[in-house]
Design an enzyme around this catalytic site. Structure first.
Site, PDB file in Angstrom:
ATOM      1  N   ARG A 156       0.838  -1.209   0.000  1.00 21.91           N
ATOM      2  CA  ARG A 156       0.000   0.000   0.000  1.00 21.91           C
ATOM      3  C   ARG A 156       0.871   1.257   0.000  1.00 21.91           C
ATOM      4  NH1 ARG A 156      -3.280  -3.537   3.942  1.00 21.91           N
ATOM      5  NH2 ARG A 156      -1.307  -3.404   5.040  1.00 21.91           N
ATOM      6  N   ILE A 157       1.804   1.346   0.962  1.00 26.66           N
ATOM      7  CA  ILE A 157       2.599   2.573   1.086  1.00 26.66           C
ATOM      8  C   ILE A 157       3.622   2.668  -0.053  1.00 26.66           C
ATOM      9  CG2 ILE A 157       4.260   3.812   2.548  1.00 26.66           C
ATOM     10  CD1 ILE A 157       2.720   2.553   4.974  1.00 26.66           C
ATOM     11  N   SER A 176       9.499  -6.755  -4.676  1.00 28.69           N
ATOM     12  CA  SER A 176       8.537  -7.403  -3.783  1.00 28.69           C
ATOM     13  C   SER A 176       8.577  -8.875  -4.126  1.00 28.69           C
ATOM     14  CB  SER A 176       7.115  -6.886  -4.031  1.00 28.69           C
ATOM     15  OG  SER A 176       6.873  -5.716  -3.299  1.00 28.69           O
ATOM     16  N   ARG A 177       8.064  -9.728  -3.220  1.00 34.03           N
ATOM     17  CA  ARG A 177       8.122 -11.164  -3.505  1.00 34.03           C
ATOM     18  C   ARG A 177       7.187 -11.545  -4.645  1.00 34.03           C
ATOM     19  NH1 ARG A 177       6.841 -12.723   2.464  1.00 34.03           N
ATOM     20  NH2 ARG A 177       5.361 -11.107   1.877  1.00 34.03           N
ATOM     21  N   ILE A 235      11.186   4.428   5.705  1.00 41.03           N
ATOM     22  CA  ILE A 235       9.921   4.743   6.395  1.00 41.03           C
ATOM     23  C   ILE A 235       9.263   3.428   6.837  1.00 41.03           C
ATOM     24  CG2 ILE A 235       9.404   6.996   5.385  1.00 41.03           C
ATOM     25  CD1 ILE A 235       7.653   5.535   3.291  1.00 41.03           C
ATOM     26  N   ALA A 236      10.049   2.345   6.862  1.00 46.11           N
ATOM     27  CA  ALA A 236       9.485   1.029   7.195  1.00 46.11           C
ATOM     28  C   ALA A 236       9.652   0.754   8.690  1.00 46.11           C
ATOM     29  CB  ALA A 236      10.162  -0.036   6.341  1.00 46.11           C
ATOM     30  N   ARG A 237      10.726   0.082   9.034  1.00 43.60           N
ATOM     31  CA  ARG A 237      11.086  -0.166  10.428  1.00 43.60           C
ATOM     32  C   ARG A 237      12.604  -0.127  10.526  1.00 43.60           C
ATOM     33  NH1 ARG A 237       6.692   0.872  11.675  1.00 43.60           N
ATOM     34  NH2 ARG A 237       5.147  -0.388  12.774  1.00 43.60           N
ATOM     35  N   GLU A 266      14.573   1.977  18.658  1.00 45.93           N
ATOM     36  CA  GLU A 266      13.726   3.101  19.097  1.00 45.93           C
ATOM     37  C   GLU A 266      13.379   2.937  20.573  1.00 45.93           C
ATOM     38  OE1 GLU A 266      10.363   3.778  16.510  1.00 45.93           O
ATOM     39  OE2 GLU A 266      11.634   3.682  14.746  1.00 45.93           O
ATOM     40  N   HIS A 284       9.896   8.985  13.868  1.00 45.75           N
ATOM     41  CA  HIS A 284       8.810   8.033  13.552  1.00 45.75           C
ATOM     42  C   HIS A 284       7.453   8.749  13.473  1.00 45.75           C
ATOM     43  CE1 HIS A 284       7.734   3.482  13.855  1.00 45.75           C
ATOM     44  NE2 HIS A 284       6.898   4.119  13.062  1.00 45.75           N
ATOM     45  N   ILE A 285       7.364   9.670  12.523  1.00 44.86           N
ATOM     46  CA  ILE A 285       6.151  10.481  12.387  1.00 44.86           C
ATOM     47  C   ILE A 285       5.438  10.215  11.057  1.00 44.86           C
ATOM     48  CG2 ILE A 285       6.827  12.368  13.933  1.00 44.86           C
ATOM     49  CD1 ILE A 285       7.695  13.919  11.341  1.00 44.86           C
ATOM     50  N   GLY A 286       5.691   9.049  10.458  1.00 39.53           N
ATOM     51  CA  GLY A 286       5.137   8.755   9.130  1.00 39.53           C
ATOM     52  C   GLY A 286       3.651   9.054   9.000  1.00 39.53           C
TER      53      GLY A 286
HETATM   54  P1  NAP Z   1       1.713  -3.728   2.926  1.00 41.93           P
HETATM   55  O1  NAP Z   1       0.613  -3.183   2.084  1.00 41.93           O
HETATM   56  O2  NAP Z   1       1.560  -5.073   3.513  1.00 41.93           O
HETATM   57  O3  NAP Z   1       3.046  -3.644   2.045  1.00 41.93           O
HETATM   58  C1  NAP Z   1       4.222  -4.276   2.384  1.00 41.93           C
HETATM   59  C2  NAP Z   1       4.819  -4.868   1.120  1.00 41.93           C
HETATM   60  O4  NAP Z   1       6.097  -5.416   1.438  1.00 41.93           O
HETATM   61  C3  NAP Z   1       3.965  -5.987   0.543  1.00 41.93           C
HETATM   62  O5  NAP Z   1       3.398  -5.576  -0.651  1.00 41.93           O
HETATM   63  C4  NAP Z   1       4.925  -7.144   0.369  1.00 41.93           C
HETATM   64  O6  NAP Z   1       4.805  -7.601  -0.977  1.00 41.93           O
HETATM   65  C5  NAP Z   1       6.311  -6.536   0.607  1.00 41.93           C
HETATM   66  N1  NAP Z   1       7.181  -7.482   1.292  1.00 41.93           N
HETATM   67  C6  NAP Z   1       6.942  -8.199   2.405  1.00 41.93           C
HETATM   68  N2  NAP Z   1       7.989  -8.979   2.701  1.00 41.93           N
HETATM   69  C7  NAP Z   1       8.908  -8.768   1.743  1.00 41.93           C
HETATM   70  C8  NAP Z   1      10.181  -9.294   1.477  1.00 41.93           C
HETATM   71  N3  NAP Z   1      10.743 -10.209   2.263  1.00 41.93           N
HETATM   72  N4  NAP Z   1      10.848  -8.845   0.379  1.00 41.93           N
HETATM   73  C9  NAP Z   1      10.297  -7.930  -0.425  1.00 41.93           C
HETATM   74  N5  NAP Z   1       9.076  -7.397  -0.243  1.00 41.93           N
HETATM   75  C10 NAP Z   1       8.391  -7.809   0.834  1.00 41.93           C
HETATM   76  O7  NAP Z   1       1.993  -2.760   4.144  1.00 41.93           O
HETATM   77  P2  NAP Z   1       1.928  -1.160   4.174  1.00 41.93           P
HETATM   78  O8  NAP Z   1       0.610  -0.717   4.663  1.00 41.93           O
HETATM   79  O9  NAP Z   1       2.433  -0.634   2.880  1.00 41.93           O
HETATM   80  O10 NAP Z   1       2.994  -0.875   5.345  1.00 41.93           O
HETATM   81  C11 NAP Z   1       4.322  -1.310   5.212  1.00 41.93           C
HETATM   82  C12 NAP Z   1       5.121  -1.067   6.468  1.00 41.93           C
HETATM   83  O11 NAP Z   1       5.411   0.316   6.606  1.00 41.93           O
HETATM   84  C13 NAP Z   1       4.415  -1.422   7.776  1.00 41.93           C
HETATM   85  O12 NAP Z   1       4.493  -2.810   8.060  1.00 41.93           O
HETATM   86  C14 NAP Z   1       5.160  -0.582   8.786  1.00 41.93           C
HETATM   87  O13 NAP Z   1       6.246  -1.317   9.331  1.00 41.93           O
HETATM   88  C15 NAP Z   1       5.693   0.578   7.976  1.00 41.93           C
HETATM   89  N6  NAP Z   1       5.023   1.857   8.331  1.00 41.93           N
HETATM   90  C16 NAP Z   1       5.772   2.846   8.873  1.00 41.93           C
HETATM   91  C17 NAP Z   1       5.170   4.062   9.171  1.00 41.93           C
HETATM   92  C18 NAP Z   1       5.978   5.177   9.757  1.00 41.93           C
HETATM   93  O14 NAP Z   1       5.444   5.913  10.575  1.00 41.93           O
HETATM   94  N7  NAP Z   1       7.227   5.354   9.365  1.00 41.93           N
HETATM   95  C19 NAP Z   1       3.808   4.259   8.955  1.00 41.93           C
HETATM   96  C20 NAP Z   1       3.073   3.215   8.419  1.00 41.93           C
HETATM   97  C21 NAP Z   1       3.702   2.008   8.104  1.00 41.93           C
HETATM   98  P3  NAP Z   1       5.041  -9.137  -1.318  1.00 41.93           P
HETATM   99  O15 NAP Z   1       4.136  -9.910  -0.404  1.00 41.93           O
HETATM  100  O16 NAP Z   1       4.742  -9.266  -2.767  1.00 41.93           O
HETATM  101  O17 NAP Z   1       6.494  -9.374  -1.019  1.00 41.93           O
HETATM  102  C1  GLV Z   2       3.692   3.081  11.902  1.00 40.15           C
HETATM  103  O1  GLV Z   2       4.859   2.913  11.977  1.00 40.15           O
HETATM  104  C2  GLV Z   2       2.769   2.078  11.505  1.00 40.15           C
HETATM  105  O2  GLV Z   2       3.170   0.914  11.328  1.00 40.15           O
HETATM  106  O3  GLV Z   2       1.586   2.417  11.369  1.00 40.15           O
END
Ligand code: NAP
Ligand code: GLV
Length: 326
Positions: A156-157, A176-177, A235-237, A266, A284-286
């Site tokens: 999504r992001i 991505s996988r 912006i992941a972890r 963190e 961590h203000i994403g």
């Molecule tokens: P999402 O829709 O599940 O997207 C994550 C993507 O990562 C999936 O499409 C997945 O695709 C891919 N992925 C998973 N494992 C992988 C691997 N081993 N190698 C390559 N690609 C891989 O999740 P999202 O909503 O975008 O959020 C993603 C992450 O952003 C969250 O889990 C969170 O940790 C972080 N986040 C941070 C903030 C912040 O404040 N900085 C805010 C929101 C979220 P495939 O399954 O095809 O691999």
């Molecule tokens: C923030 O880091 C989130 O995963 O929503």
């Protein structure tokens, strides 16, 4: 009536929906809880609304005998032992979608700030004033328009980050996988291996969840594959990147700069990162805009009310038997 423990002060209008539904709500009135406060708070709770900073593990579940649902105020659930929750029949919910665009915006803010050295230039102006326009200023940057963006984790992001690249005339690579045909159609993105993405991109943005497979996905070897002028944005972890390796790489100027919203340990930030002018650091203000945090609070409340009602929430993370349809 159920007892609900909330480990933060969230939006009162969202919390009020829980008491209006007849539940007893206990919130905390300060910052991060100690482990003892968290464990004592869940002891009599039927529902827990928690933060990414709260470690929701097997030991907590052992203490929380009545717990039916854990609602995480965030999309990432790496702070929760989801398997342990599932074994105990405890539902886990998160806050997907509502924060996607806001977090992608921050990814771009970090890209732009790093490329154009906004923080360094701002600090310099405040300290030394503006000496007048010069052709060779001390804070020369690099272009964003017309370069190549590499998105690691095109969910999504990641997809939202990629969509913004169209307006910047960028080529988009992703890793991505599984293939993402919609992203390929919509922005002409090309799926490549991680190594190829690192060696071809001017901007690498990390958007994967933290899992056993993604921990330390970016270390010494991967950083050395990046272009000399490239910029890394996380912006992941934090633990997706070997922070020690990143510090060394930034000191050597390859990558040229990094924009970081998340950190390996963190709330601690590597002390050497704090000294590096080519690191732009946010705490961590994403998802931290008023509107998005409000949507996240309401979504968490939706999940809690659904589970307490025996309904299946739309944002359920794990497979729990016995919950009807939403
Ligand atoms: P999402 O829709 O599940 O997207 C994550 C993507 O990562 C999936 O499409 C997945 O695709 C891919 N992925 C998973 N494992 C992988 C691997 N081993 N190698 C390559 N690609 C891989 O999740 P999202 O909503 O975008 O959020 C993603 C992450 O952003 C969250 O889990 C969170 O940790 C972080 N986040 C941070 C903030 C912040 O404040 N900085 C805010 C929101 C979220 P495939 O399954 O095809 O691999
Ligand atoms: C923030 O880091 C989130 O995963 O929503």
């Amino acid at each position: 009536m159920a007892d609900i423990f909330i480990t933060t002060q969230a939006f009162p209008e969202a919390i009020r929906r829980l008491s209006e539904a007849g539940h007893e709500v206990q919130t905390t009135g300060k910052g991060a809880l100690t482990r003892e406060e968290l464990l004592s708070g869940v002891e009599e709770a039927d529902a827990l609304v928690c933060l990414l900073a709260d470690n929701v593990d097997e030991a907590l579940f052992a203490q929380a005998k009545r717990l039916q649902v854990v609602a995480n105020l965030g999309v990432g659930v790496d702070n929760i032992d989801v398997q342990a929750a599932t074994r105990r029949g405890i539902a886990v919910t998160n806050t997907p979608d509502v924060l996607t665009e806001t977090t992608a915006d921050l990814g771009w803010a970090l890209m732009m700030a790093s490329a154009r050295r906004i923080v360094e230039a701002d600090n310099h102006l405040r300290r030394h004033g503006f000496p007048g326009w010069t052709f060779m200023p001390p804070h020369m940057g690099v272009d964003v328009y017309g370069t190549t963006l590499g998105v690691v984790g095109a969910g999504r992001i990641g997809s939202a980050v990629a969509r913004r690249a169209v307006g910047f005339g960028m080529d988009v690579l992703y890793h991505s996988r599984a293939p993402k045909p919609k992203l390929e159609r919509d922005v002409g993105a090309e799926r490549v291996s991680l190594d190829e993405l690192l060696s071809r991109s001017e901007f690498v943005v990390l958007c994967v969840p933290l899992t056993q497979q993604t921990e330390y996905m970016i270390g010494h070897r991967e950083l050395s594959l990046m272009k000399e002028d490239a910029i890394l944005v996380n912006i992941a972890r934090g633990p997706v990147v070997d922070e020690e390796a990143l510090v060394e790489a930034l000191r050597n100027g390859r990558p040229r700069a990094a924009g970081l919203d998340v950190y390996e340990h963190e709330p601690q930030v590597h002390p050497e990162l704090l000294k590096l002018p080519n690191a732009v650091l946010t705490p961590h203000i994403g998802s931290a805009t008023e509107a998005t945090r409000k949507r996240m609070a309401h979504l968490a409340v939706d999940g809690v009310l659904a589970v307490l009602d025996g309904r299946r929430p739309a944002n359920l993370v794990n497979a729990i038997e016995g919950l009807g349809s939403g």
